[in-house]
Motif scaffolding. Structure first.
Motif, PDB file in Angstrom:
ATOM      1  N   LYS A 145      -7.838  -9.643   7.101  1.00 46.28           N
ATOM      2  CA  LYS A 145      -8.610 -10.020   6.167  1.00 46.28           C
ATOM      3  C   LYS A 145      -7.768  -9.514   4.692  1.00 46.28           C
ATOM      4  O   LYS A 145      -7.591  -8.173   4.597  1.00 46.28           O
ATOM      5  CB  LYS A 145      -9.957  -9.525   6.031  1.00 46.28           C
ATOM      6  N   LEU A 174      -8.052  -7.599   1.552  1.00 47.59           N
ATOM      7  CA  LEU A 174      -9.039  -6.696   0.926  1.00 47.59           C
ATOM      8  C   LEU A 174      -8.949  -6.728  -0.437  1.00 47.59           C
ATOM      9  O   LEU A 174      -7.777  -6.715  -1.115  1.00 47.59           O
ATOM     10  CB  LEU A 174      -8.803  -5.118   1.200  1.00 47.59           C
ATOM     11  N   SER A 175     -10.141  -6.838  -1.209  1.00 52.89           N
ATOM     12  CA  SER A 175      -9.933  -6.662  -2.720  1.00 52.89           C
ATOM     13  C   SER A 175      -9.607  -5.214  -3.149  1.00 52.89           C
ATOM     14  O   SER A 175      -9.220  -4.410  -2.377  1.00 52.89           O
ATOM     15  CB  SER A 175     -11.288  -7.002  -3.263  1.00 52.89           C
ATOM     16  N   THR A 199     -11.068  -3.021  -4.921  1.00 51.39           N
ATOM     17  CA  THR A 199     -12.087  -2.133  -4.796  1.00 51.39           C
ATOM     18  C   THR A 199     -12.164  -1.827  -3.339  1.00 51.39           C
ATOM     19  O   THR A 199     -12.539  -0.547  -3.051  1.00 51.39           O
ATOM     20  CB  THR A 199     -13.422  -2.589  -5.208  1.00 51.39           C
ATOM     21  N   GLU A 200     -12.128  -2.814  -2.211  1.00 49.58           N
ATOM     22  CA  GLU A 200     -12.087  -2.533  -0.988  1.00 49.58           C
ATOM     23  C   GLU A 200     -10.969  -1.598  -0.426  1.00 49.58           C
ATOM     24  O   GLU A 200     -11.143  -0.578   0.539  1.00 49.58           O
ATOM     25  CB  GLU A 200     -12.353  -3.652  -0.173  1.00 49.58           C
ATOM     26  N   THR A 201      -9.725  -1.938  -1.115  1.00 47.85           N
ATOM     27  CA  THR A 201      -8.631  -1.180  -0.657  1.00 47.85           C
ATOM     28  C   THR A 201      -8.758   0.432  -1.214  1.00 47.85           C
ATOM     29  O   THR A 201      -8.420   1.342  -0.333  1.00 47.85           O
ATOM     30  CB  THR A 201      -7.311  -1.652  -1.450  1.00 47.85           C
ATOM     31  N   SER A 210     -11.758   1.903  -1.605  1.00 47.83           N
ATOM     32  CA  SER A 210     -12.848   2.477  -0.703  1.00 47.83           C
ATOM     33  C   SER A 210     -12.227   3.045   0.480  1.00 47.83           C
ATOM     34  O   SER A 210     -12.729   3.918   0.984  1.00 47.83           O
ATOM     35  CB  SER A 210     -13.946   1.317  -0.577  1.00 47.83           C
ATOM     36  N   LEU A 211     -11.386   2.021   1.331  1.00 45.62           N
ATOM     37  CA  LEU A 211     -10.788   2.331   2.448  1.00 45.62           C
ATOM     38  C   LEU A 211      -9.879   3.804   2.331  1.00 45.62           C
ATOM     39  O   LEU A 211     -10.012   4.424   2.974  1.00 45.62           O
ATOM     40  CB  LEU A 211     -10.137   1.095   3.012  1.00 45.62           C
ATOM     41  N   MET A 227     -12.523  -1.413  11.850  1.00 47.24           N
ATOM     42  CA  MET A 227     -12.566  -2.064  10.923  1.00 47.24           C
ATOM     43  C   MET A 227     -11.203  -2.576  10.722  1.00 47.24           C
ATOM     44  O   MET A 227     -11.218  -3.804   9.939  1.00 47.24           O
ATOM     45  CB  MET A 227     -12.455  -0.916   9.544  1.00 47.24           C
ATOM     46  N   TRP A 228     -10.337  -2.326  11.788  1.00 46.05           N
ATOM     47  CA  TRP A 228      -8.970  -3.268  11.227  1.00 46.05           C
ATOM     48  C   TRP A 228      -8.503  -3.381  12.892  1.00 46.05           C
ATOM     49  O   TRP A 228      -7.348  -3.451  13.397  1.00 46.05           O
ATOM     50  CB  TRP A 228      -7.897  -2.491  10.394  1.00 46.05           C
TER      51      TRP A 228
END
Length: 368
Positions: A56, A58-59, A61-63, A65-66, A287-288
């Motif tokens: 997927k 990632l945006s 922001t998601e990047t 956050s991770l 998650m991955w």
């Protein structure tokens, strides 16, 4: 607000300068090269893809956050208590080796394979950190190698599975390139090698299911479910793969990095059974999980491949996930026992005789 925007702008400019001029990021895929990849079933709209729509995207922001979770989460037993000890190899004995086909593990996913009188390196990564710069990552678990890179013998071939930093390392290429005869890589990875001074006529790029040979060996570039990229703006620009290495006497499988999917059974049906399957087992998370197998899936992949025995790899090298450093080996051994699957667990630097029927490896990681 103006100050924040200026800071973000400065960071973006710094990143662009860093990635444009620092050599470890490798090469970029030219338009001409991209055009040649349009023949591949894996290449679409300027990028390589998996059979399933993963991973997927990632945006931003998601990047962030991770990344924040990775760098701030305390992982109990995330690293060994001390540097991992290795079995040292005598450079003369390595250069003069002429016996049963053997492999030597350097930790993580790196191997020396000595087969049919040839010396082959698989995903050689001898750097301190799995990152573009030593300040951007934690050091590997074993500071020493079984043999110094400079003391390796002439290398007949190097095989790479993909272009991520824990598999393809700039400093390593600089140290070995003058003693390597040829490189076998998935589509696009040659661009990095060429950027680092490797002549294009010493590189063979292959698509999934393509075969080539070296003396009596057959190399097959086989599928994997993963991704590629060495910076934010070149994700999926090169292909990722697993490999089959077949001699008149042995059949070896190297998984590279991959999530669990149907390609393992397909490869097993087409090229198995395998004397030894080197299978990714580490740096995973739910998650991955589509791009890195969970340990129980590693064991199942061994059955799918029709492997006589498996060796868990992609662990005991770097901390790149949020599990304890011994979690992979404990879990895969438990599942393999349930499936009646033979697992070998050599110490870094220990001889691995490919067709050895004995399994006298110890649980060397216990207490570390």
């Amino acid at each position: 607000m103006i100050g924040v925007l200026i800071s973000i702008g400065v960071l973006i400019v710094a990143y662009l300068i860093f990635t444009s001029y620092y050599p470890s990021f490798g090469g970029d895929i030219s338009k001409e090269r991209q055009k040649s990849y349009t023949k591949s079933e894996q290449f679409e709209n300027g990028a390589f893809k998996n059979k399933k729509p993963v991973p997927k995207d990632l945006s931003f922001t998601e990047t962030l956050s991770l990344a924040y979770k990775f760098f701030t989460t305390n992982v109990p037993n995330g690293r060994p208590k001390a540097d991992l000890a290795v079995r040292k190899l005598d450079s003369t004995a390595v250069a003069d080796y002429n016996n049963k086909t053997r492999m030597v593990w350097f930790g993580h996913s790196s191997f020396l394979l000595q087969i049919e009188g040839l010396n082959i390196l698989i995903d050689p990564m001898f750097g301190k950190v799995a990152a573009p710069h030593n300040l951007l990552g934690a050091e590997r678990f074993n500071k020493e190698m079984p043999i110094a890179v400079e003391k390796l013998p002439q290398i007949d071939a190097v095989i790479f599975s993909h272009d991520h930093y824990d598999h393809l390392d700039y400093e390593t290429i600089l140290k070995i390139k003058d003693k390597v005869n040829h490189y076998f890589v998935p589509l696009g990875v040659g661009a990095h090698l060429e950027a680092w001074g490797v002549a294009s006529d010493k590189i063979t790029e292959l698509d999934w299911w393509e075969e080539t040979s070296l003396n009596e060996l057959k190399f097959v570039c086989t599928p994997a479910q993963h991704f590629s990229g060495r910076k934010f703006n070149n994700r999926q620009s090169t292909l990722w793969s697993s490999w089959v290495i077949k001699s008149p006497n042995e059949n070896i499988y190297f998984s590279g990095d991959s999530g669990y999917a149907s390609h393992f059974k397909e490869i097993g049906n087409k090229y198995g059974p395998f004397d030894l399957a080197l299978l990714e087992c580490g740096q995973y998370n739910q998650m991955w999980s589509d791009i890195h197998m969970m340990p129980e899936e590693t064991a199942q992949a061994g059955l799918d491949l029709k492997a006589n025995k498996i060796m868990p790899i992609h662990w005991a090298g770097f901390k790149l996930a949020l599990h304890s450093w011994t979690d992979p080996i404990i879990r895969v051994k438990a599942k393999a026992l349930e499936l009646n699957l033979n697992v070998i667990t050599p110490i870094i630097g220990e001889n691995i005789v490919v067709k050895d029927s004995l399994n006298n490896y110890i649980n060397w990681w216990e207490g570390l």
